[in-house]
Each structure stands twice: as C-alpha cells, then as structure tokens.
Design an enzyme around this catalytic site. Structure first.
Site, PDB file in Angstrom:
ATOM      1  CB  CYS A   1      48.382  33.897  41.008  1.00 30.58           C
ATOM      2  SG  CYS A   1      48.112  33.375  42.710  1.00 30.58           S
ATOM      3  NE  ARG A   2      45.844  31.953  36.737  1.00 28.18           N
ATOM      4  CZ  ARG A   2      44.731  31.303  36.442  1.00 28.18           C
ATOM      5  NH1 ARG A   2      44.736  30.482  35.388  1.00 28.18           N
ATOM      6  NH2 ARG A   2      43.647  31.453  37.168  1.00 28.18           N
ATOM      7  CB  SER A   3      45.555  38.907  35.754  1.00 28.41           C
ATOM      8  OG  SER A   3      44.938  39.071  36.995  1.00 28.41           O
TER       9      SER A   3
ATOM     10  CG  ASN B   1      43.367  41.203  39.720  1.00 31.26           C
ATOM     11  OD1 ASN B   1      42.968  42.291  40.107  1.00 31.26           O
ATOM     12  ND2 ASN B   1      44.406  41.103  38.924  1.00 31.26           N
TER      13      ASN B   1
ATOM     14  CB  CYS C   1      43.879  35.254  36.254  1.00 30.93           C
ATOM     15  SG  CYS C   1      44.266  36.248  37.709  1.00 30.93           S
TER      16      CYS C   1
ATOM     17  CG  ASP D   1      44.667  28.558  39.717  1.00 33.43           C
ATOM     18  OD1 ASP D   1      45.564  29.100  40.392  1.00 33.43           O
ATOM     19  OD2 ASP D   1      43.491  28.457  40.092  1.00 33.43           O
TER      20      ASP D   1
HETATM   21  P1  4NP Z   1      44.812  33.632  39.948  1.00 35.20           P
HETATM   22  O1  4NP Z   1      44.970  32.424  40.995  1.00 35.20           O
HETATM   23  O2  4NP Z   1      43.501  33.401  39.257  1.00 35.20           O
HETATM   24  O3  4NP Z   1      45.987  33.452  39.039  1.00 35.20           O
HETATM   25  O4  4NP Z   1      44.858  34.908  40.755  1.00 35.20           O
HETATM   26  C1  4NP Z   1      44.031  32.104  41.983  1.00 35.20           C
HETATM   27  C2  4NP Z   1      43.967  32.857  43.128  1.00 35.20           C
HETATM   28  C3  4NP Z   1      43.071  32.493  44.123  1.00 35.20           C
HETATM   29  C4  4NP Z   1      42.251  31.389  43.948  1.00 35.20           C
HETATM   30  C5  4NP Z   1      42.319  30.648  42.793  1.00 35.20           C
HETATM   31  C6  4NP Z   1      43.211  31.018  41.793  1.00 35.20           C
HETATM   32  N1  4NP Z   1      41.360  31.005  44.993  1.00 35.20           N
HETATM   33  O5  4NP Z   1      40.741  29.932  44.876  1.00 35.20           O
HETATM   34  O6  4NP Z   1      41.213  31.766  45.967  1.00 35.20           O
END
Ligand code: 4NP
Length: 169
Positions: free
Chosen positions: A13-15, A11, A8, A134
C-alpha cells in the site's frame, strides 16, 4: 547514482505508492538517470505480490502507474546500498532500526528516517502529520489521504536530492 528506499509494513500500500509517485516526479524533474527508487516491507506476508488494487486505482486516477511493482522484504544490506531509507510510520522505523543493528557500523550508508518528519512541509506540519497511516483495513478515503501526504513529502524529498552533493559527482 542516488538510491532511495521507501519502507512500510506489507510493501503493498504505502511504500509502493511512494515508489510510483517518486518515479514519476523524478522523471518530471529530469532526474530519472541520477536517482533510483525502490520499496520494501518489514513483513514477509506479501512478497512477490503487486500493490493492493485500492492503492493502484487511487494512484492511477492521478496518473501514477504502480502495476510493475512487486513486494519484497527489507534486508540489512539495504542500509549498505541505499542513500535514503524512509519509513512510513514509527513501527516501521523501529523494525528498521532493529535491522540496522545487524550491519557493521563502518558499512552503514544510511540510517532510517521517518519520511513525513524528515521531509515535512508547512502543510504537513499544520496537520500535525509525522506518519503515513496504514490504510489496509480502512476505506477509499484512507488511500486518497495516503497519496496526498506522499505527494507532498516527495516534492520536499526531491528538493533535498537536488541539493545532495552526490548528484553533482
Ligand atoms: P502497507 O499496508 O504496510 O502500507 O503495505 C499493509 C498491507 C498489508 C497488511 C498491513 C498493512 N496486512 O496486515 O496484511
């Protein structure tokens, strides 16, 4: 060994959610010794961090433990090492495709795929879902929805792995 990488943006939340779900589903399918799971982000912001507490809490409620996971950034070598490289959304997929260009063609083991599209189900199709959205800037419902989609596609991915000829080698 079959190797699966979920990717993602951050790294956190989703992955990592997909990582924890897949680890437990593989254990339940008796495939822990045949399939290795990892996750990574296309961005470097959260390297070394545990998954977001909201992802951890949402997963824990369904008995998935994410506390042992730490964020890392995706690297070009991942396309040489992993059999499946699975992107959570189209932006992640585009970033991975750019990274793939750095790998000599003869060394590429896997090309990135959009996770929900490549391992879709009638339920995901009925909802028109091809991307895991996201959840970072949203509320708790977003994290529950992410987990629902990931559980659904992980079951489909396990079916694919079970038919992978590498499993029988
Ligand atoms: P992820 O979510 O891609 O599912 O881990 C996010 C985590 C952090 C951020 C964006 C999306 N950020 O902008 O810091």
């Amino acid at each position: 060994m079959i190797k699966v990488l979920f990717v993602c943006l951050g790294n956190i939340c989703r992955s990592p959610t997909a990582h924890g779900v897949m680890e437990r589903k593989l254990a339940m399918a008796g495939l822990s010794n045949s399939v290795e799971v990892d996750s990574a982000g296309t961005a470097a912001w959260h390297i070394g961090k545990q998954p977001d507490i909201r992802s951890q809490e949402t997963a824990r409620k369904r008995d998935y433990d994410l506390s042992h996971l730490r964020a890392r950034q995706a690297v070009a070598e991942d396309f040489i090492e992993f059999d499946y490289v699975l992107a959570m959304d189209n932006e992640n997929l585009e970033n991975l495709e750019a990274l793939l260009q750095m790998v000599p063609v003869a060394e590429v083991k896997s090309k990135p795929e959009l996770f929900l599209e490549a391992y879709s189900t009638p339920t995901l199709k009925a909802k028109g879902l091809t991307e895991v959205p996201d959840p970072y800037y949203g509320g708790d419902k977003g994290f529950e929805a992410v987990l629902d989609m990931i559980e659904e596609a992980c079951d489909q991915l396990i079916l694919d792995i079970k038919s992978n000829k590498k499993l029988k080698e």
